[in-house]
Design a protein around this motif. Structure first.
Motif, PDB file in Angstrom:
ATOM      1  N   LYS A   1     -63.381  -2.624 -14.996  1.00 26.54           N
ATOM      2  CA  LYS A   1     -63.912  -4.247 -15.051  1.00 26.54           C
ATOM      3  C   LYS A   1     -63.977  -4.329 -13.643  1.00 26.54           C
ATOM      4  O   LYS A   1     -63.571  -4.354 -13.124  1.00 26.54           O
ATOM      5  N   PHE A   2     -65.022  -5.181 -12.910  1.00 19.72           N
ATOM      6  CA  PHE A   2     -66.047  -5.607 -11.806  1.00 19.72           C
ATOM      7  C   PHE A   2     -64.592  -6.848 -11.598  1.00 19.72           C
ATOM      8  O   PHE A   2     -64.303  -7.417 -12.637  1.00 19.72           O
ATOM      9  N   ASP A   3     -63.405  -6.805 -10.244  1.00 22.36           N
ATOM     10  CA  ASP A   3     -62.875  -7.526  -9.909  1.00 22.36           C
ATOM     11  C   ASP A   3     -63.003  -7.890  -8.685  1.00 22.36           C
ATOM     12  O   ASP A   3     -63.262  -7.637  -7.578  1.00 22.36           O
ATOM     13  N   ILE A   4     -63.763  -9.083  -8.331  1.00 18.98           N
ATOM     14  CA  ILE A   4     -64.283  -9.580  -6.935  1.00 18.98           C
ATOM     15  C   ILE A   4     -63.546  -9.410  -5.948  1.00 18.98           C
ATOM     16  O   ILE A   4     -63.266  -9.209  -4.856  1.00 18.98           O
ATOM     17  N   THR A   5     -62.052  -9.788  -6.171  1.00 21.85           N
ATOM     18  CA  THR A   5     -60.946  -9.464  -5.349  1.00 21.85           C
ATOM     19  C   THR A   5     -60.668  -8.659  -4.762  1.00 21.85           C
ATOM     20  O   THR A   5     -60.451  -8.614  -3.514  1.00 21.85           O
ATOM     21  N   LYS A   6     -61.068  -7.364  -5.703  1.00 23.46           N
ATOM     22  CA  LYS A   6     -61.111  -6.665  -5.152  1.00 23.46           C
ATOM     23  C   LYS A   6     -61.774  -5.646  -3.809  1.00 23.46           C
ATOM     24  O   LYS A   6     -61.804  -5.097  -3.043  1.00 23.46           O
ATOM     25  N   LEU A   7     -63.321  -6.669  -4.179  1.00 20.46           N
ATOM     26  CA  LEU A   7     -64.427  -6.354  -3.655  1.00 20.46           C
ATOM     27  C   LEU A   7     -64.305  -7.179  -2.144  1.00 20.46           C
ATOM     28  O   LEU A   7     -64.674  -5.858  -1.409  1.00 20.46           O
ATOM     29  N   MET A   8     -63.648  -8.038  -2.209  1.00 19.71           N
ATOM     30  CA  MET A   8     -63.659  -8.704  -1.393  1.00 19.71           C
ATOM     31  C   MET A   8     -62.414  -7.999   0.142  1.00 19.71           C
ATOM     32  O   MET A   8     -63.076  -7.746   0.877  1.00 19.71           O
TER      33      MET A   8
ATOM     34  N   VAL B   1     -75.341  -2.740  -5.271  1.00 17.91           N
ATOM     35  CA  VAL B   1     -75.178  -4.884  -4.866  1.00 17.91           C
ATOM     36  C   VAL B   1     -74.568  -4.895  -5.985  1.00 17.91           C
ATOM     37  O   VAL B   1     -74.588  -5.539  -7.589  1.00 17.91           O
ATOM     38  N   GLU B   2     -73.179  -6.033  -5.551  1.00 17.35           N
ATOM     39  CA  GLU B   2     -71.847  -5.832  -6.036  1.00 17.35           C
ATOM     40  C   GLU B   2     -72.031  -7.266  -6.755  1.00 17.35           C
ATOM     41  O   GLU B   2     -71.414  -7.617  -7.456  1.00 17.35           O
ATOM     42  N   GLU B   3     -72.097  -7.637  -5.328  1.00 20.11           N
ATOM     43  CA  GLU B   3     -72.076  -9.449  -5.444  1.00 20.11           C
ATOM     44  C   GLU B   3     -73.074  -9.842  -4.164  1.00 20.11           C
ATOM     45  O   GLU B   3     -72.928  -9.166  -3.115  1.00 20.11           O
ATOM     46  N   VAL B   4     -73.225 -11.066  -3.856  1.00 18.61           N
ATOM     47  CA  VAL B   4     -73.799 -11.747  -3.182  1.00 18.61           C
ATOM     48  C   VAL B   4     -73.134 -12.949  -2.234  1.00 18.61           C
ATOM     49  O   VAL B   4     -73.278 -13.566  -2.898  1.00 18.61           O
ATOM     50  N   GLN B   5     -73.240 -12.711  -1.379  1.00 20.36           N
ATOM     51  CA  GLN B   5     -72.346 -14.184  -0.519  1.00 20.36           C
ATOM     52  C   GLN B   5     -73.961 -14.641   0.308  1.00 20.36           C
ATOM     53  O   GLN B   5     -73.975 -13.962   1.746  1.00 20.36           O
TER      54      GLN B   5
ATOM     55  N   ASP C   1     -58.026   5.009  -9.180  1.00 20.80           N
ATOM     56  CA  ASP C   1     -58.391   3.186  -9.086  1.00 20.80           C
ATOM     57  C   ASP C   1     -59.107   2.961 -10.977  1.00 20.80           C
ATOM     58  O   ASP C   1     -60.209   2.040 -11.190  1.00 20.80           O
ATOM     59  N   GLY C   2     -59.020   3.721 -11.583  1.00 21.66           N
ATOM     60  CA  GLY C   2     -60.009   3.638 -12.973  1.00 21.66           C
ATOM     61  C   GLY C   2     -61.605   4.513 -12.787  1.00 21.66           C
ATOM     62  O   GLY C   2     -62.140   4.218 -13.898  1.00 21.66           O
ATOM     63  N   TYR C   3     -62.310   4.708 -12.166  1.00 21.58           N
ATOM     64  CA  TYR C   3     -63.197   5.367 -11.844  1.00 21.58           C
ATOM     65  C   TYR C   3     -63.270   6.611 -12.351  1.00 21.58           C
ATOM     66  O   TYR C   3     -62.738   7.266 -12.276  1.00 21.58           O
ATOM     67  N   VAL C   4     -64.440   6.395 -13.116  1.00 21.21           N
ATOM     68  CA  VAL C   4     -65.181   8.044 -13.709  1.00 21.21           C
ATOM     69  C   VAL C   4     -66.136   8.433 -13.185  1.00 21.21           C
ATOM     70  O   VAL C   4     -67.578   7.854 -13.477  1.00 21.21           O
ATOM     71  N   VAL C   5     -65.596   9.713 -12.558  1.00 21.96           N
ATOM     72  CA  VAL C   5     -66.735  10.229 -11.753  1.00 21.96           C
ATOM     73  C   VAL C   5     -67.326  12.412 -11.967  1.00 21.96           C
ATOM     74  O   VAL C   5     -66.460  12.651 -12.352  1.00 21.96           O
ATOM     75  N   ARG C   6     -68.514  11.893 -11.535  1.00 23.44           N
ATOM     76  CA  ARG C   6     -69.215  13.898 -12.059  1.00 23.44           C
ATOM     77  C   ARG C   6     -68.876  14.166 -11.163  1.00 23.44           C
ATOM     78  O   ARG C   6     -70.047  13.880 -10.117  1.00 23.44           O
ATOM     79  N   LEU C   7     -68.514  15.920 -10.743  1.00 23.93           N
ATOM     80  CA  LEU C   7     -68.242  16.414  -9.290  1.00 23.93           C
ATOM     81  C   LEU C   7     -69.215  17.775  -9.820  1.00 23.93           C
ATOM     82  O   LEU C   7     -69.560  17.585 -11.138  1.00 23.93           O
TER      83      LEU C   7
END
Length: 241
Positions: A195-202, A61-65, A104-110
């Motif tokens: 860094k959390f970006d609300i506009t990208k999430l929206m 959960v990143e944001e609550v609307q 887009d800047g995420y570091v993931v481990r596969l």
């Protein structure tokens, strides 16, 4: 209080469940308690496809609307019974893992898993690969995972995980070293988030809930003007005089 969970648009349903939280009281705000909550959902429920019931997805959960919890992808894994059903005698198990940075800047481990299989027409009952072959296959697995995950955004990577396209690519390219079967990316987890970006999430979830209001029944006249703007302009003209 119950809040609705909205999965990312990669998955078809607009709602995939509800989550419970203590009501806001004093300085304890309900939405703050929900943010960062990790929810585990079966992919069969998300995609309405019973054939994918052995895959699990974790959403964060990143944001609550209002009463909606906007989530983003957090992790992916195979169920324990699926992993256990793949392991058998008289074959080699090959595992590989790698950390990749998406565009887009995420570091993931596969984490990938593969099993050797008998060649067509083989008489011998076992199919063990030599350690040198295993090393080559593992290097090939790492190379393919790095290429597939490092050139796309996180949501595109998730789209590749659902139809197992990375596993099929590994199987196709590694068969020249030793024939493989049951090749899966068994687990994916996010090590580092940008860094959390609300506009990208929206943008990801689409603007609002689709409640954009009704269209105007008559076209707006060309000389229609904002009343506030008009009054400000009038006041400015009075001051000039």
């Amino acid at each position: 209080e119950w809040y609705d969970i909205k999965p990312p648009p990669i998955f078809p349903p607009r709602q995939c469940g509800k989550t419970l939280v203590t009501r806001t009281s004093g300085t304890k705000i309900a939405s703050d308690q929900l943010k960062g909550r990790v929810l585990e959902v079966n992919l069969a429920d998300l995609n309405n496809d019973e054939d994918q019931s052995y895959k699990k997805v974790k959403l964060c959960v990143e944001e609550v609307q209002g009463r909606n919890c906007l989530t983003d992808f957090h992790a992916f894994s195979l169920t324990r019974d699926k992993e256990a059903s793949l392991i058998k005698k008289k074959q080699s198990l090959i595992e590989a893992h790698v950390d990749v940075k998406t565009t887009d800047g995420y570091v993931v481990r596969l984490f990938a898993i593969a099993f050797t299989m008998q060649s067509p027409g083989q008489v011998k009952s076992n199919c063990y690969a030599q350690s040198a072959q295993i090393r080559k296959i593992r290097a090939k697995m790492i190379e393919i995972m790095t290429k597939e995950a490092g050139t796309v955004q996180l949501r595109e990577l998730v789209k590749k995980l659902i139809p197992e396209s990375i596993g099929k690519e590994i199987e196709k390219q590694a068969k020249v070293i030793y024939p493989l079967k049951d090749v899966y990316v068994r687990k994916v987890k996010i090590i580092k988030k940008p860094k959390f970006d609300i506009t990208k999430l929206m943008e990801l979830h689409g603007d609002g809930d689709g409640d954009a209001g009704a269209d105007m029944l008559r076209p707006e006249a060309e000389d229609a003007q904002n009343l506030l703007t008009a009054s400000v302009e009038q006041a400015a003209m009075d001051d000039d005089e």
